[in-house]
Design an enzyme around this catalytic site. Structure first.
Site, PDB file in Angstrom:
ATOM      1  N   LYS A   1       0.799  -1.218   0.000  1.00 29.76           N
ATOM      2  CA  LYS A   1       0.000   0.000   0.000  1.00 29.76           C
ATOM      3  C   LYS A   1       0.843   1.285   0.000  1.00 29.76           C
ATOM      4  O   LYS A   1       0.369   2.339  -0.439  1.00 29.76           O
ATOM      5  CB  LYS A   1      -0.939   0.011   1.207  1.00 29.76           C
TER       6      LYS A   1
ATOM      7  N   SER B   1      -8.844  -0.612   6.668  1.00 32.95           N
ATOM      8  CA  SER B   1      -8.778  -1.562   7.775  1.00 32.95           C
ATOM      9  C   SER B   1      -7.387  -1.653   8.364  1.00 32.95           C
ATOM     10  O   SER B   1      -7.196  -2.246   9.421  1.00 32.95           O
ATOM     11  CB  SER B   1      -9.216  -2.955   7.299  1.00 32.95           C
TER      12      SER B   1
ATOM     13  N   GLU C   1      -9.769 -13.423  -4.018  1.00 35.94           N
ATOM     14  CA  GLU C   1     -10.392 -12.839  -2.831  1.00 35.94           C
ATOM     15  C   GLU C   1     -10.867 -13.940  -1.898  1.00 35.94           C
ATOM     16  O   GLU C   1     -10.876 -15.112  -2.264  1.00 35.94           O
ATOM     17  CB  GLU C   1     -11.543 -11.890  -3.200  1.00 35.94           C
TER      18      GLU C   1
ATOM     19  N   GLY D   1     -16.078 -13.534   0.833  1.00 36.13           N
ATOM     20  CA  GLY D   1     -16.312 -12.180   0.326  1.00 36.13           C
ATOM     21  C   GLY D   1     -16.007 -12.080  -1.154  1.00 36.13           C
ATOM     22  O   GLY D   1     -15.081 -11.375  -1.564  1.00 36.13           O
TER      23      GLY D   1
ATOM     24  N   ASP E   1     -17.369 -10.648  -3.719  1.00 34.66           N
ATOM     25  CA  ASP E   1     -18.076  -9.613  -4.472  1.00 34.66           C
ATOM     26  C   ASP E   1     -17.406  -9.332  -5.809  1.00 34.66           C
ATOM     27  O   ASP E   1     -18.058  -9.086  -6.821  1.00 34.66           O
ATOM     28  CB  ASP E   1     -18.160  -8.324  -3.656  1.00 34.66           C
TER      29      ASP E   1
ATOM     30  N   SER F   1       1.028  -9.739  -0.650  1.00 34.67           N
ATOM     31  CA  SER F   1       0.690  -8.317  -0.515  1.00 34.67           C
ATOM     32  C   SER F   1       1.138  -7.672   0.785  1.00 34.67           C
ATOM     33  O   SER F   1       1.334  -6.453   0.830  1.00 34.67           O
ATOM     34  CB  SER F   1      -0.824  -8.120  -0.689  1.00 34.67           C
TER      35      SER F   1
END
Length: 328
Positions: A62, A87, A213, A217, A219, A313
């Site tokens: 990130k 988060s 994912e 979850g 989506d 990650s």
């Protein structure tokens, strides 16, 4: 729930933006190691290369997108400060980038964020605003604070400069390891895999890129296969970095265009991958960071004899939680 709007007149980033981001990050972000494992090669029957963003500043990929976005703010925006919601990993990344650039930062974080992520975010000097991820809307809180305080909102994934910054991890991976046949990338809101897809398309056009994912979850998988953004309740998964309720509008446009598919991994498979990384490669990887390897092992894709890239990650996890998961 209403989908968040993209930034005004936002355009889809291109590979040229990834290249520009790499230049901005030079001397600020770590060029993280690419590791190999003979056991991983044997398990997958492939030549596997791991891009280890566990060793990035603030412990996750990130920082790339956060620093790239903040470094392009104008003087007035820097004085006004930035706000985001996260988060944990984007929270730490924005807080650190803001500290380095002398920009005030306010971070909206859930009350169940790992203690290590809360402590690090505050340690970098950011103000933390706590919310309940089950009953409150973090995006609405972020927009309200931005309006009330005159701050610039830097969302965790649906921002062209964030996406471009995240793409530098894959740029580095392919530059070091060479062309790939497959690339597996963890996905929450889609910023990392969107940037990865831009870099892979430019540097290794034959590479099939898969987002991964949590099974609880999915989506993004539903969105990819239905052709429109699907919203879900906050998923119950150990992969706290991927507990998003929907992917972004910018990330979705790139994902639809560039990805081979969106896969899922179960929590049990994530724990299995965590144990492999700890025992065999001697690295601490958070559950979200294990998504790519878990899918490469269990998705049943024809990867034998191929060159396979896996993005790890991040590695931000409370040690007590880490020990509990591995001891389960």
């Amino acid at each position: 729930m209403t989908a968040p709007s993209a930034p005004p007149r936002a355009r889809l980033p291109e590979y040229s933006d990834v290249v520009a981001a790499a230049a901005r990050l030079a001397g600020h972000a770590h060029r993280t190691p690419v590791l190999r494992s003979r056991l991983a090669d044997a398990m997958l029957g492939a030549e596997v290369v791991f891009k280890c963003e566990t060793f990035q500043r603030a412990g996750a990929f990130k920082f790339r997108g956060a620093f790239n976005a903040l470094s392009q703010l104008g003087d007035a925006q820097r004085r006004g400060g930035v706000v985001t919601f996260s988060s944990g990993n984007h929270a730490q990344a924005i807080a650190l980038a803001a500290q380095l650039l002398g920009v005030p930062a306010t971070i909206v974080m859930p009350n169940d964020s790992p203690a290590i992520k809360l402590a690090a975010t505050r340690g970098y000097g950011a103000e933390v605003v706590i919310y309940d991820r089950i009953t409150e809307d973090r995006e609405a809180i972020g927009r309200r604070l931005a309006g009330e305080r005159g701050m610039t909102l830097i969302p965790p994934f649906d921002h062209p400069d964030v996406i471009a910054g995240q793409g530098t991890a894959t740029k580095e991976l392919i530059e070091e390891a060479g062309a790939l046949d497959y690339l597996f990338v963890p996905m929450g809101g889609g910023g990392l895999v969107s940037g990865a897809a831009l870099a892979a398309r430019a540097l290794s056009p034959q590479c099939k890129v898969y987002a991964v994912e949590p099974e609880a979850g999915n989506d993004g998988q539903q969105s990819f296969r239905s052709g429109s953004i699907i919203h879900i309740a906050t998923p119950r998964t150990i992969a706290d970095g991927a507990q998003t309720q929907h992917i972004g509008e910018l990330t979705f446009a790139i994902i639809r265009r560039e990805l081979a598919d969106v896969l899922t991994a179960s929590d049990a498979q994530l724990v299995e991958a965590m144990r492999f990384f700890a025992e065999r490669m001697k690295i601490v990887v958070e559950p979200t960071g294990c998504l790519g390897f878990a899918a490469a092992r269990h998705a049943g894709l024809p990867i034998r004899g191929k060159r396979v890239g896996i993005l790890i990650s991040g590695g931000n996890i409370d040690l007590a939680r880490y020990a509990a998961l591995l001891g389960a």
